[in-house]
Design a protein around this motif. Structure first.
Motif, mmCIF file in Angstrom:
data_model
loop_
_atom_site.group_PDB
_atom_site.id
_atom_site.type_symbol
_atom_site.label_atom_id
_atom_site.label_comp_id
_atom_site.label_asym_id
_atom_site.label_seq_id
_atom_site.Cartn_x
_atom_site.Cartn_y
_atom_site.Cartn_z
ATOM 1 N N LEU A 180 47.524 16.803 61.757
ATOM 2 C CA LEU A 180 47.732 16.419 60.360
ATOM 3 C C LEU A 180 49.160 16.667 59.888
ATOM 4 N N GLY B 169 49.719 13.075 59.470
ATOM 5 C CA GLY B 169 48.748 13.117 58.372
ATOM 6 C C GLY B 169 48.413 11.774 57.772
ATOM 7 N N LYS B 170 49.424 10.956 57.552
ATOM 8 C CA LYS B 170 49.208 9.656 56.923
ATOM 9 C C LYS B 170 48.354 8.752 57.796
ATOM 10 N N THR C 89 44.616 10.265 58.298
ATOM 11 C CA THR C 89 43.718 10.138 57.149
ATOM 12 C C THR C 89 43.376 8.675 56.854
ATOM 13 N N GLU C 90 44.329 7.787 57.065
ATOM 14 C CA GLU C 90 44.048 6.355 56.870
ATOM 15 C C GLU C 90 43.039 5.855 57.887
ATOM 16 N N GLU D 143 48.840 20.570 56.019
ATOM 17 C CA GLU D 143 47.482 20.137 56.353
ATOM 18 C C GLU D 143 46.625 19.978 55.097
ATOM 19 N N LYS E 114 47.438 19.336 52.076
ATOM 20 C CA LYS E 114 47.798 18.139 51.302
ATOM 21 C C LYS E 114 47.036 16.923 51.810
ATOM 22 N N TRP E 115 46.962 16.787 53.140
ATOM 23 C CA TRP E 115 46.294 15.619 53.723
ATOM 24 C C TRP E 115 44.766 15.748 53.716
ATOM 25 N N ASN F 161 43.761 15.687 49.876
ATOM 26 C CA ASN F 161 44.455 14.717 49.025
ATOM 27 C C ASN F 161 45.064 15.398 47.801
#
Length: 382
Positions: free
Chosen positions: A125, A129-130, A133-134, A221, A223-224, A227
């Motif tokens: 992450l 991370g982007k 998570t997507e 981590e 943050k991801w 959210n």
């Protein structure tokens, strides 16, 4: 409750404790993977009899295959082996506890195959991370956090509305050098840095805890995973490691998750979610502790922590850059190539060395990773 699991990083601290949890609750282990510890991996393979095992180091493959020739277990190696284990149809969940950037591709591969992931690999992450998570959202898969802090937040969110979360309070042990001045850190030895006050972990993570980089990575981590904006995450030094983290809601109610400092609790929660069963660990006695303390971290002295937080505020490739720079700097410290205090200096310098670019693919992550490592090696060699 899940019935089968593949474990990446089975010979490490998280991996061995995960196997304890599996044994206690009758969870079938379908695959095991390790970096280089073939003695322990062989023992685990003979005890749990998975259908596949993987040794990441290709030079260890032939010996492991020969050792397990009488078992019928398929032996794999390298990144291809990790990814093959990550997509096994018979596994209900993939537990990823490998150390370092090597953990990212198996996580993405598992998710692409529709697998839920119990995640203890921070770099997945932090660096990606982007895209992680997507992909999780696209595939409808769940990431169950194993880090004690993120597991604590995950538990505190149960039964509440996520949109009513105001902030996350991320607790930190402070490591072995809490209270040290910057000058005092100049003479820190490797032996001192590898002696953590509360947790028994691998060398890399223990050094990260000593520099507080571990908390910086967990900040990213968080943050991801949840959210959050960076300003919604507060770090508090809690030396006893009893409050594993807490959340504050819009009404200013604060809910914390507590327990003895034992990773089997978050591991078990990730594997058995949403069920709770007896855990192979001890009970928490608050009276035994007597008092719990909470203090602010020293961002000026512990430069790795400040660098990680600044990286996620800037976004793009910066979290990946500082993570990879840290991996390379920690490796150098463990090989007596640099001093302890230089880890933070090197990691911080990455923020000024590179211009912003975004992370939209695995290739972007590997590009940032290579750039950071080459930069660190050049600095060390001067």
């Amino acid at each position: 409750m899940i019935k089968t699991v593949s474990i990446l990083g089975s010979t490490g601290s998280i991996g061995t404790q995960s196997l304890e949890v599996c044994e206690k609750h009758g969870i079938k282990v379908t695959a095991l993977a390790a970096h280089s510890s073939i003695d322990m991996l062989e023992q685990q393979a003979r005890k749990f009899m998975p259908s596949k095992v993987c040794i990441y180091r290709d030079d260890k493959y032939s010996e492991l295959k020969e050792r397990l020739a009488d078992t019928g277990i398929k032996v794999l190696s390298g990144m291809d082996g990790l990814c093959e284990i990550a997509v096994m149809e018979e596994s209900d969940i993939v537990l990823n506890s490998v150390v370092g950037m090597v953990g990212l591709l198996p996580t993405l591969t598992a998710m692409e195959a529709g697998k839920n992931v119990a995640l203890a690999n921070k770099e997945t992450l932090v660096a990606g991370g982007k895209i992680v998570t997507e992909l999780a959202k696209k595939k409808g898969v769940t990431i169950y956090p194993i880090d004690s802090e993120h597991s604590a937040v995950f538990q505190c969110l149960q039964g509440n509305k996520r949109e009513q979360l105001s902030k996350m309070i991320l607790t930190a042990s402070g490591g072995p050098f809490f209270g040290y001045t910057y000058d005092q850190l100049r003479n820190v030895t490797k032996e001192q840095a590898l002696k953590h006050p509360n947790w028994d972990m691998g060398n890399k993570i223990t050094i990260d805890s000593a520099t507080l980089m571990n908390k910086g990575l967990e900040f990213i981590e968080a943050k991801w995973l949840f959210n959050l904006r960076p300003d919604q995450i507060e770090i508090v030094v809690h030396r006893q490691s009893v409050v594993h983290s807490a959340v504050e809601y819009n009404d200013y109610s604060v809910i914390a998750q507590m327990g003895v400092p034992d990773m089997k609790i978050p591991i078990q929660y990730a594997l058995l979610y949403p069920d709770r069963m007896e855990c192979p660990t001890g009970r928490l006695s608050l009276t035994d502790y007597g008092k719990l303390t909470f203090e602010k971290p020293d961002y000026d002295t512990f430069k790795c922590l400040s660098a990680a937080i600044e990286a996620i505020k800037r976004g793009g490739a910066y979290p990946c850059l500082v993570n990879s720079a840290n991996e390379e700097a920690v490796r150098a410290f463990l090989h007596d190539e640099i001093k302890f205090i230089q880890i933070g200096e090197i990691v911080s310098s990455v923020l000024d060395k590179f211009e912003y670019f975004d992370i939209n693919s695995y290739e972007d992550v590997t590009k940032a990773d290579t750039m950071a490592r080459e930069y660190v090696r050049s600095v060390i060699s001067k």
